[in-house]
Design an enzyme around this catalytic site. Structure first.
Site, PDB file in Angstrom:
ATOM      1  N   THR A 237       0.804  -1.219   0.000  1.00  0.00           N
ATOM      2  CA  THR A 237       0.000   0.000   0.000  1.00  0.00           C
ATOM      3  C   THR A 237       0.838   1.271   0.000  1.00  0.00           C
ATOM      4  O   THR A 237       1.942   1.296   0.566  1.00  0.00           O
ATOM      5  CB  THR A 237      -0.916   0.017   1.249  1.00  0.00           C
ATOM      6  OG1 THR A 237      -1.422   1.350   1.435  1.00  0.00           O
ATOM      7  CG2 THR A 237      -0.173  -0.360   2.516  1.00  0.00           C
TER       8      THR A 237
ATOM      9  N   GLU B 106       0.285   3.592   1.890  1.00  0.00           N
ATOM     10  CA  GLU B 106       0.458   3.980   3.303  1.00  0.00           C
ATOM     11  C   GLU B 106       1.878   3.685   3.784  1.00  0.00           C
ATOM     12  O   GLU B 106       2.327   4.256   4.772  1.00  0.00           O
ATOM     13  CB  GLU B 106      -0.540   3.234   4.189  1.00  0.00           C
ATOM     14  CG  GLU B 106      -1.898   3.873   4.279  1.00  0.00           C
ATOM     15  CD  GLU B 106      -1.905   5.175   5.077  1.00  0.00           C
ATOM     16  OE1 GLU B 106      -1.438   5.174   6.222  1.00  0.00           O
ATOM     17  OE2 GLU B 106      -2.355   6.196   4.537  1.00  0.00           O
TER      18      GLU B 106
ATOM     19  N   TYR C 218      -0.932   0.486  11.015  1.00  0.00           N
ATOM     20  CA  TYR C 218      -1.282  -0.214   9.769  1.00  0.00           C
ATOM     21  C   TYR C 218      -0.132  -0.130   8.771  1.00  0.00           C
ATOM     22  O   TYR C 218       0.295  -1.140   8.186  1.00  0.00           O
ATOM     23  CB  TYR C 218      -2.561   0.399   9.177  1.00  0.00           C
ATOM     24  CG  TYR C 218      -2.858  -0.032   7.755  1.00  0.00           C
ATOM     25  CD1 TYR C 218      -3.435  -1.266   7.484  1.00  0.00           C
ATOM     26  CD2 TYR C 218      -2.563   0.804   6.675  1.00  0.00           C
ATOM     27  CE1 TYR C 218      -3.703  -1.660   6.171  1.00  0.00           C
ATOM     28  CE2 TYR C 218      -2.834   0.422   5.375  1.00  0.00           C
ATOM     29  CZ  TYR C 218      -3.401  -0.801   5.127  1.00  0.00           C
ATOM     30  OH  TYR C 218      -3.667  -1.184   3.826  1.00  0.00           O
TER      31      TYR C 218
ATOM     32  N   LYS D 286       2.197  -3.147   7.228  1.00  0.00           N
ATOM     33  CA  LYS D 286       2.298  -3.412   5.785  1.00  0.00           C
ATOM     34  C   LYS D 286       3.753  -3.388   5.311  1.00  0.00           C
ATOM     35  O   LYS D 286       4.111  -4.095   4.377  1.00  0.00           O
ATOM     36  CB  LYS D 286       1.458  -2.399   5.005  1.00  0.00           C
ATOM     37  CG  LYS D 286      -0.051  -2.685   5.044  1.00  0.00           C
ATOM     38  CD  LYS D 286      -0.420  -3.869   4.140  1.00  0.00           C
ATOM     39  CE  LYS D 286      -1.929  -4.023   4.014  1.00  0.00           C
ATOM     40  NZ  LYS D 286      -2.307  -5.161   3.159  1.00  0.00           N
TER      41      LYS D 286
HETATM   42  P1  NAP Z   1     -11.408  -4.612   2.837  1.00  0.00           P
HETATM   43  O1  NAP Z   1     -12.605  -4.289   2.030  1.00  0.00           O
HETATM   44  O2  NAP Z   1     -11.293  -4.092   4.228  1.00  0.00           O
HETATM   45  O3  NAP Z   1     -11.285  -6.211   2.901  1.00  0.00           O
HETATM   46  C1  NAP Z   1     -10.408  -6.846   3.790  1.00  0.00           C
HETATM   47  C2  NAP Z   1     -10.634  -8.340   3.705  1.00  0.00           C
HETATM   48  O4  NAP Z   1      -9.732  -8.984   4.623  1.00  0.00           O
HETATM   49  C3  NAP Z   1     -12.046  -8.785   4.107  1.00  0.00           C
HETATM   50  O5  NAP Z   1     -12.431  -9.833   3.258  1.00  0.00           O
HETATM   51  C4  NAP Z   1     -11.836  -9.307   5.530  1.00  0.00           C
HETATM   52  O6  NAP Z   1     -12.760 -10.287   5.911  1.00  0.00           O
HETATM   53  C5  NAP Z   1     -10.471  -9.956   5.368  1.00  0.00           C
HETATM   54  N1  NAP Z   1      -9.797 -10.197   6.646  1.00  0.00           N
HETATM   55  C6  NAP Z   1      -9.531  -9.289   7.625  1.00  0.00           C
HETATM   56  N2  NAP Z   1      -8.878  -9.893   8.639  1.00  0.00           N
HETATM   57  C7  NAP Z   1      -8.726 -11.201   8.299  1.00  0.00           C
HETATM   58  C8  NAP Z   1      -8.142 -12.334   8.919  1.00  0.00           C
HETATM   59  N3  NAP Z   1      -7.586 -12.242  10.124  1.00  0.00           N
HETATM   60  N4  NAP Z   1      -8.174 -13.518   8.255  1.00  0.00           N
HETATM   61  C9  NAP Z   1      -8.753 -13.620   7.054  1.00  0.00           C
HETATM   62  N5  NAP Z   1      -9.339 -12.594   6.412  1.00  0.00           N
HETATM   63  C10 NAP Z   1      -9.327 -11.400   7.027  1.00  0.00           C
HETATM   64  O7  NAP Z   1     -10.074  -4.167   2.068  1.00  0.00           O
HETATM   65  P2  NAP Z   1      -9.861  -3.826   0.508  1.00  0.00           P
HETATM   66  O8  NAP Z   1     -10.094  -2.380   0.308  1.00  0.00           O
HETATM   67  O9  NAP Z   1     -10.566  -4.826  -0.321  1.00  0.00           O
HETATM   68  O10 NAP Z   1      -8.281  -4.025   0.402  1.00  0.00           O
HETATM   69  C11 NAP Z   1      -7.734  -5.297   0.074  1.00  0.00           C
HETATM   70  C12 NAP Z   1      -6.290  -5.333   0.521  1.00  0.00           C
HETATM   71  O11 NAP Z   1      -5.551  -4.300  -0.146  1.00  0.00           O
HETATM   72  C13 NAP Z   1      -6.057  -5.088   2.007  1.00  0.00           C
HETATM   73  O12 NAP Z   1      -4.950  -5.862   2.389  1.00  0.00           O
HETATM   74  C14 NAP Z   1      -5.700  -3.610   2.086  1.00  0.00           C
HETATM   75  O13 NAP Z   1      -4.923  -3.358   3.230  1.00  0.00           O
HETATM   76  C15 NAP Z   1      -4.926  -3.452   0.795  1.00  0.00           C
HETATM   77  N6  NAP Z   1      -4.955  -2.132   0.182  1.00  0.00           N
HETATM   78  C16 NAP Z   1      -6.140  -1.510  -0.052  1.00  0.00           C
HETATM   79  C17 NAP Z   1      -6.154  -0.297  -0.699  1.00  0.00           C
HETATM   80  C18 NAP Z   1      -7.443   0.414  -0.990  1.00  0.00           C
HETATM   81  O14 NAP Z   1      -7.388   1.617  -1.246  1.00  0.00           O
HETATM   82  N7  NAP Z   1      -8.572  -0.272  -1.009  1.00  0.00           N
HETATM   83  C19 NAP Z   1      -4.948   0.286  -1.118  1.00  0.00           C
HETATM   84  C20 NAP Z   1      -3.755  -0.390  -0.878  1.00  0.00           C
HETATM   85  C21 NAP Z   1      -3.773  -1.615  -0.243  1.00  0.00           C
HETATM   86  P3  NAP Z   1     -14.159  -9.907   6.665  1.00  0.00           P
HETATM   87  O15 NAP Z   1     -15.122  -9.608   5.554  1.00  0.00           O
HETATM   88  O16 NAP Z   1     -14.461 -11.149   7.404  1.00  0.00           O
HETATM   89  O17 NAP Z   1     -13.883  -8.713   7.542  1.00  0.00           O
HETATM   90  N1  GDD Z   2     -11.999   7.497   6.998  1.00  0.00           N
HETATM   91  C1  GDD Z   2     -12.066   8.838   7.082  1.00  0.00           C
HETATM   92  N2  GDD Z   2     -13.134   9.401   7.715  1.00  0.00           N
HETATM   93  N3  GDD Z   2     -11.074   9.576   6.551  1.00  0.00           N
HETATM   94  C2  GDD Z   2     -11.169  10.921   6.640  1.00  0.00           C
HETATM   95  C3  GDD Z   2     -12.238  11.561   7.260  1.00  0.00           C
HETATM   96  C4  GDD Z   2     -13.274  10.765   7.842  1.00  0.00           C
HETATM   97  O1  GDD Z   2     -14.250  11.249   8.429  1.00  0.00           O
HETATM   98  N4  GDD Z   2     -12.050  12.903   7.172  1.00  0.00           N
HETATM   99  C5  GDD Z   2     -10.901  13.094   6.523  1.00  0.00           C
HETATM  100  N5  GDD Z   2     -10.359  11.896   6.200  1.00  0.00           N
HETATM  101  C6  GDD Z   2      -9.066  11.718   5.530  1.00  0.00           C
HETATM  102  C7  GDD Z   2      -8.103  10.824   6.303  1.00  0.00           C
HETATM  103  O2  GDD Z   2      -7.493  11.545   7.365  1.00  0.00           O
HETATM  104  C8  GDD Z   2      -7.139  10.448   5.171  1.00  0.00           C
HETATM  105  O3  GDD Z   2      -6.169  11.447   5.020  1.00  0.00           O
HETATM  106  C9  GDD Z   2      -8.035  10.405   3.933  1.00  0.00           C
HETATM  107  O4  GDD Z   2      -9.264  11.050   4.298  1.00  0.00           O
HETATM  108  C10 GDD Z   2      -8.357   9.002   3.425  1.00  0.00           C
HETATM  109  O5  GDD Z   2      -8.824   8.224   4.513  1.00  0.00           O
HETATM  110  P1  GDD Z   2      -9.448   6.742   4.272  1.00  0.00           P
HETATM  111  O6  GDD Z   2     -10.511   6.803   3.247  1.00  0.00           O
HETATM  112  O7  GDD Z   2      -9.802   6.213   5.619  1.00  0.00           O
HETATM  113  O8  GDD Z   2      -8.257   5.934   3.602  1.00  0.00           O
HETATM  114  P2  GDD Z   2      -6.702   5.849   3.974  1.00  0.00           P
HETATM  115  O9  GDD Z   2      -5.953   6.636   2.941  1.00  0.00           O
HETATM  116  O10 GDD Z   2      -6.437   6.123   5.388  1.00  0.00           O
HETATM  117  O11 GDD Z   2      -6.423   4.289   3.762  1.00  0.00           O
HETATM  118  C11 GDD Z   2      -6.935   3.592   2.621  1.00  0.00           C
HETATM  119  O12 GDD Z   2      -5.997   3.652   1.570  1.00  0.00           O
HETATM  120  C12 GDD Z   2      -4.752   3.004   1.845  1.00  0.00           C
HETATM  121  C13 GDD Z   2      -3.866   3.209   0.601  1.00  0.00           C
HETATM  122  O13 GDD Z   2      -3.228   4.459   0.685  1.00  0.00           O
HETATM  123  C14 GDD Z   2      -7.223   2.160   3.049  1.00  0.00           C
HETATM  124  O14 GDD Z   2      -7.876   1.489   2.005  1.00  0.00           O
HETATM  125  C15 GDD Z   2      -5.935   1.405   3.354  1.00  0.00           C
HETATM  126  O15 GDD Z   2      -6.238   0.035   3.596  1.00  0.00           O
HETATM  127  C16 GDD Z   2      -5.013   1.545   2.142  1.00  0.00           C
HETATM  128  O16 GDD Z   2      -3.798   0.871   2.365  1.00  0.00           O
END
Ligand code: NAP
Ligand code: GDD
Length: 324
Positions: free
Chosen positions: A129, A131, A152, A156
Site C-alpha cells: 500500500t 500507506e 497499519y 504493511k
Molecule cells: P477490505 O474491504 O477491508 O477487505 C479486507 C478483507 O480482509 C475482508 O475480506 C476481511 O474479511 C479480510 N480479513 C480481515 N482480517 C482477516 C483475517 N484475520 N483472516 C482472514 N481474512 C481477514 O479491504 P480492501 O479495500 O478490499 O483491500 C484489500 C487489501 O488491499 C487489504 O490488504 C488492504 O490493506 C490493501 N490495500 C487496499 C487499498 C485500498 O485503497 N482499497 C490500497 C492499498 C492496499 P471480513 O469480511 O471477514 O472482515
Molecule cells: N476514513 C475517514 N473518515 N477519513 C477521513 C475523514 C473521515 O471522516 N475525514 C478526513 N479523512 C481523511 C483521512 O485523514 C485520510 O487522510 C483520507 O481522508 C483518506 O482516509 P481513508 O478513506 O480512511 O483511507 P486511507 O488513505 O487512510 O487508507 C486507505 O488507503 C490506503 C492506501 O493508501 C485504506 O484502504 C488502506 O487500507 C489503504 O492501504
C-alpha cells in the site's frame, strides 16, 4: 485460462472485501477456478460476492490461524495466491495495534510459510500500500523510501519486506503491488469516499443533516478498484517477479472530493461539511500521488476510470440504495 490439466486455480484471501469481490469477478471471467478464504463470523459476510457465490469455492480460514492456511492451500492447490486479507482501516490500527500487526503483518508471514511448504511453485501477490510511503515526499515510486505513519502502515512494511525476502531466500514468485487508494460502490462505509457518497445521498433525500469529517486538506491518489485488480493479475503473469506501484498519478484533497460528490446531487458541499478535530488522526499521511510509469511500460496497465466518473458512480449508487 487453462494450465494443461484443467482451469488455472487461484486462491484469494480477503474475498469478502472490496478488492476480493472485483478480483474474483475478473478471474472468473478469465476461466479461473476461484477459491476464497473466508473467516468465521457470527453473521454472513458475503454481501459483496452474493452474485457469484455459486461459482466460488469458499474455504474456512483466518490469517491468525496457521493450520487453517495450510489446509486451505492444500485443498485449493492454487497456481496463484492473492493475499488481500488484512485489518485495512487505518484508524482501527491505532485502537487495535496488536491485532492489526497479527493480521496485517504476521498473517502474511504465516501465509508465505504455508505456501513454501504446501505449494512452493504457486505465484504469490501481496496487497502492499501507499500507506507505506507515509510522509515520504510525493510523487512516490518503487524506489521511494518508506516512512509509515500508522500501525497499519508499519504492519504493511513488514509484510512487504517479508514478501521480498521469500522471493530472495527461496526463489518464490512473490510480488508486492504497492497500490494507492482505490474505491468503488463496494467500499466500506468507514472510508472517506464512501462516507461522503452515503452522506450526499442521505442529505439530498432529507435523511441526514450535515457531515462531519476530519482532515479536509489531506491529498490522496484515488482510483477505481475495478481498474486496480487488473494490475494484480498482470503482476503474476510476468517471466520475472517484480514489485510495482499502481496509481492514477492524479491527486485530490478530501475537500475536492466533497465538492465533486455534492455537485453530483446539485448541492454545495460548503453548506453541509464541517471538520471535527475528534476525527483527526494521531499522525496523518498528507500527500499521496503515485508514479506508475513502470506498471504502464512493463505491465501495459493504465487506469480507465477517471476520478469524476468514480465519484459519480459511488454517489449514484448510494442515491439508489438510500431511495429504497
Ligand atoms: P477490505 O474491504 O477491508 O477487505 C479486507 C478483507 O480482509 C475482508 O475480506 C476481511 O474479511 C479480510 N480479513 C480481515 N482480517 C482477516 C483475517 N484475520 N483472516 C482472514 N481474512 C481477514 O479491504 P480492501 O479495500 O478490499 O483491500 C484489500 C487489501 O488491499 C487489504 O490488504 C488492504 O490493506 C490493501 N490495500 C487496499 C487499498 C485500498 O485503497 N482499497 C490500497 C492499498 C492496499 P471480513 O469480511 O471477514 O472482515
Ligand atoms: N476514513 C475517514 N473518515 N477519513 C477521513 C475523514 C473521515 O471522516 N475525514 C478526513 N479523512 C481523511 C483521512 O485523514 C485520510 O487522510 C483520507 O481522508 C483518506 O482516509 P481513508 O478513506 O480512511 O483511507 P486511507 O488513505 O487512510 O487508507 C486507505 O488507503 C490506503 C492506501 O493508501 C485504506 O484502504 C488502506 O487500507 C489503504 O492501504
Amino acid at each position: 485460462m487453462t494450465s494443461g490439466q484443467g482451469p488455472r486455480r487461484a486462491l484469494i484471501t480477503g474475498i469478502s472485501g472490496q478488492d476480493g469481490s472485483y478480483l474474483a469477478e475478473f478471474l472468473l471471467e478469465r476461466g479461473y477456478q476461484v477459491f476464497g478464504l473466508l473467516r468465521r463470523s457470527s453473521s454472513p459476510r458475503t454481501e459483496r460476492i452474493e452474485h457469484i457465490l455459486d461459482r466460488l469455492e469458499l474455504l474456512s480460514g483466518d490469517l491468525l490461524d496457521q493450520g487453517s492456511l495450510i489446509r486451505a492451500l492444500d485443498e485449493a492447490q492454487p497456481h496463484e495466491v492473492y493475499n488481500l486479507a488484512a485489518q485495512s482501516f487505518v484508524p482501527t490500527s491505532w485502537t487495535e495495534p496488536v491485532f492489526t500487526a497479527e493480521a496485517t503483518a504476521l498473517g502474511v508471514m504465516r501465509l508465505l510459510e504455508a505456501l513454501r511448504h504446501v505449494c512452493p511453485d504457486a505465484r504469490f501477490y501481496q496487497a502492499s500500500t501507499s500507506e507505506m510511503f507515509g510522509s515520504a515526499p510525493a510523487p512516490q515510486h518503487e524506489g521511494t523510501p518508506f516512512h509509515p505513519r500508522s500501525p497499519y502502515g508499519v504492519a504493511k512494511v513488514f509484510a512487504h519486506w517479508a514478501t521480498v525476502n521469500y522471493r530472495e531466500s527461496y526463489g518464490t514468485y512473490a510480488v508486492s503491488g504497492i497500490l494507492f487508494n482505490h474505491e468503488s460502490p463496494r467500499r466500506g462505509p468507514e472510508f472517506v469516499t464512501r462516507k461522503v457518497s452515503q452522506a450526499v445521498a442521505r442529505i439530498s433525500l432529507g435523511k441526514q443533516k450535515g457531515l462531519k469529517l476530519g482532515n479536509l486538506q489531506a491529498r490522496r491518489d484515488w482510483g477505481h478498484a475495478r481498474d486496480f485488480v487488473r494490475a494484480m493479475w498482470a503482476m503474476l503473469q510476468l517471466d520475472t517477479p517484480k514489485d510495482f506501484v499502481i496509481a492514477t498519478g492524479q491527486t485530490h484533497t478530501v475537500g475536492e472530493l466533497c465538492r465533486i460528490a455534492f455537485e453530483v446531487a446539485g448541492l454545495d458541499w460548503r453548506d453541509h461539511v464541517t471538520s471535527d478535530s475528534a476525527l483527526l488522526r494521531p499522525a496523518e499521511v498528507d500527500h499521496l500521488v503515485g508514479d506508475a510509469k513502470h506498471a504502464q511500460n512493463q505491465l501495459g496497465w493504465k487506469p480507465e476510470i477517471t476520478f469524476a466518473q468514480l465519484v459519480r458512480e459511488m454517489v449514484e449508487n448510494d442515491l439508489r440504495l438510500e431511495s429504497k
